[in-house]
Design an enzyme around this catalytic site. Structure first.
Site, PDB file in Angstrom:
ATOM      1  CG  ASP A  40      -1.796   1.192   1.371  1.00  0.00           C
ATOM      2  OD1 ASP A  40      -1.804   2.025   0.437  1.00  0.00           O
ATOM      3  OD2 ASP A  40      -2.490   1.294   2.388  1.00  0.00           O
TER       4      ASP A  40
ATOM      5  CD  GLU B 127      -4.755  -0.370   0.030  1.00  0.00           C
ATOM      6  OE1 GLU B 127      -5.331   0.452   0.770  1.00  0.00           O
ATOM      7  OE2 GLU B 127      -4.491  -1.536   0.396  1.00  0.00           O
TER       8      GLU B 127
ATOM      9  CD  GLU C 187      -7.192   3.766   2.232  1.00  0.00           C
ATOM     10  OE1 GLU C 187      -7.012   4.544   3.198  1.00  0.00           O
ATOM     11  OE2 GLU C 187      -6.523   2.742   2.040  1.00  0.00           O
TER      12      GLU C 187
ATOM     13  CG  HIS D 145      -9.653   1.031   4.119  1.00  0.00           C
ATOM     14  ND1 HIS D 145     -10.074   1.902   5.098  1.00  0.00           N
ATOM     15  CD2 HIS D 145      -8.300   1.041   4.152  1.00  0.00           C
ATOM     16  CE1 HIS D 145      -9.016   2.432   5.693  1.00  0.00           C
ATOM     17  NE2 HIS D 145      -7.924   1.928   5.144  1.00  0.00           N
TER      18      HIS D 145
END
Length: 372
Positions: A197, A223, A249, A299
């Site tokens: 991420d 991500e 998210e 998320h």
């Protein structure tokens, strides 16, 4: 049954640090009814700002605080109340903070409905397709490759079958990031899934480099490598990246996910139940994704109320690869629930109690509660 009070509970760590941990303060919503049933919700946003949205007075027909609108209403009328709150806050809402707050209210209303009928929320959503879901350990990059490898080995030893690392320095040096992931893969073997991420957007060229380089090490997804609004960039990236790309998210409501899927080429989306519009809107997003063959891996970087709400959605989803599980030792994550969710052999069981299936540890809440 009528709503008598919309209680806001702001909890916070003693010190808020400028790091990528969005669980340093939380706003819990507790809706009270004249039947003695209460519902819990959680808002995943700036907690103090969310509290203001609930407690604000009437400013106009389309700019009201949300709390006052709910008093005297039947909490079981979830669809009608959702539409009413959306309409009555449309001058300052429609996306972002107002929808984050609506999310927490919606979660609490589903909790009340389940408790009033004596069934878990997943039963009200059509029934569970599974009794548990694999959890991936979601953790922050400590900023040192050796420490990151130690964290990965720790998560494997704790029974996790997958793990995600993010923020910190990952992505700032794309070649170094690929080398670090290669070392993690070497240390934990081929079986566990790895996710990366970035947290903040990288240049498209860097994202493409990472998408190609990380594929050699079996990364499950990359991500948030681009700005959430860069649909053209996502379309270019997903067209050439052998590593699956995930994002979403920071979005609220269904429409941005339609754009991400239809214009951005996303095959994995990550709605946050406490941001997108609650369980109600998450189900609309889930159905749209399922119609397109897109995977939904929500998320879920927060406390047990959000975990519970996310589990109920995953219970009914056709495809539920993973539950994101905050694996840090943050006390707001670990201590606020009287009956916390914990993975067993990497699996988190679906709630069976009525409603969300989670209750607060009142003593722990008082330890971290902030009077505002």
């Amino acid at each position: 049954m009528r709503i008598t009070e919309v209680e806001t509970i702001l909890v916070s760590l003693p010190e808020i640090r400028d790091i990528g941990d969005g669980c340093q303060d939380l706003l819990i919503i507790r809706i009270h009814t004249d039947a003695g049933i209460t519902g819990l919700g959680e808002v995943h946003t700036n907690a103090l700002a969310a509290k203001a949205v609930i407690e604000a007075p009437l400013m106009s027909v389309s700019a009201s605080g949300m709390g006052r609108l709910l008093i005297g209403e039947d909490p079981r009328d979830i669809n009608r109340l959702w539409d009413m709150l959306y309409k009555r806050t449309s001058s300052y809402g429609r996306r972002g903070l107002a929808i984050h707050v609506l999310s927490g209210i919606d979660i609490a209303l589903w909790d009340i409905l389940g408790k009033s009928l004596g069934v878990p929320v997943w039963r009200l959503l059509g029934g569970a397709r599974r009794t548990g879901v694999p959890a991936y350990a979601s953790d922050l990059d400590p900023g040192d490759p050796a420490a990151l490898i130690d964290l990965a080995q720790k998560h494997v030893a704790n029974g996790f079958r997958a793990m995600k690392f993010g923020w910190g320095g990952l992505g700032t040096d794309v070649k170094g990031t690929v080398r670090t992931v290669a070392e993690i893969r070497k240390a934990i073997g081929d079986e566990p899934d790895i996710m990366i991420d970035l947290g903040f957007a990288a240049p498209l060229e860097d994202a493409i480099y990472l998408g190609r380089g990380l594929a050699d090490h079996g990364v499950f997804f990359l991500e948030e490598p681009l700005d959430p609004d860069d649909l053209e960039g996502f379309a270019r990236l997903t067209a050439v990246s052998p590593t699956p790309i995930a994002t979403g998210e920071k979005e609220s409501m269904l429409r941005p996910y339609l754009d991400l899927m239809d214009r951005g080429g996303l095959r994995i989306i990550q709605p946050d139940v406490a941001r997108v519009g609650g369980i109600s809107e998450t189900m609309r997003i889930l159905h749209a994704a399922e119609a397109r063959g897109v995977r939904v891996i929500p998320h879920c970087w927060s406390a047990d109320i959000l975990i519970a709400a996310t589990l109920h959605v995953l219970a009914v989803a056709r495809d539920a690869p993973y539950l994101e599980f905050n694996a840090t030792d943050n006390p707001l994550r670990c201590e606020l629930a009287a009956n916390p969710f914990r993975p067993v052999d990497g699996i988190v069981a679906m709630p069976e109690a009525p409603g969300l299936g989670v209750e607060l540890d009142e003593e722990a809440v008082e330890r971290y509660r902030v009077a505002v």
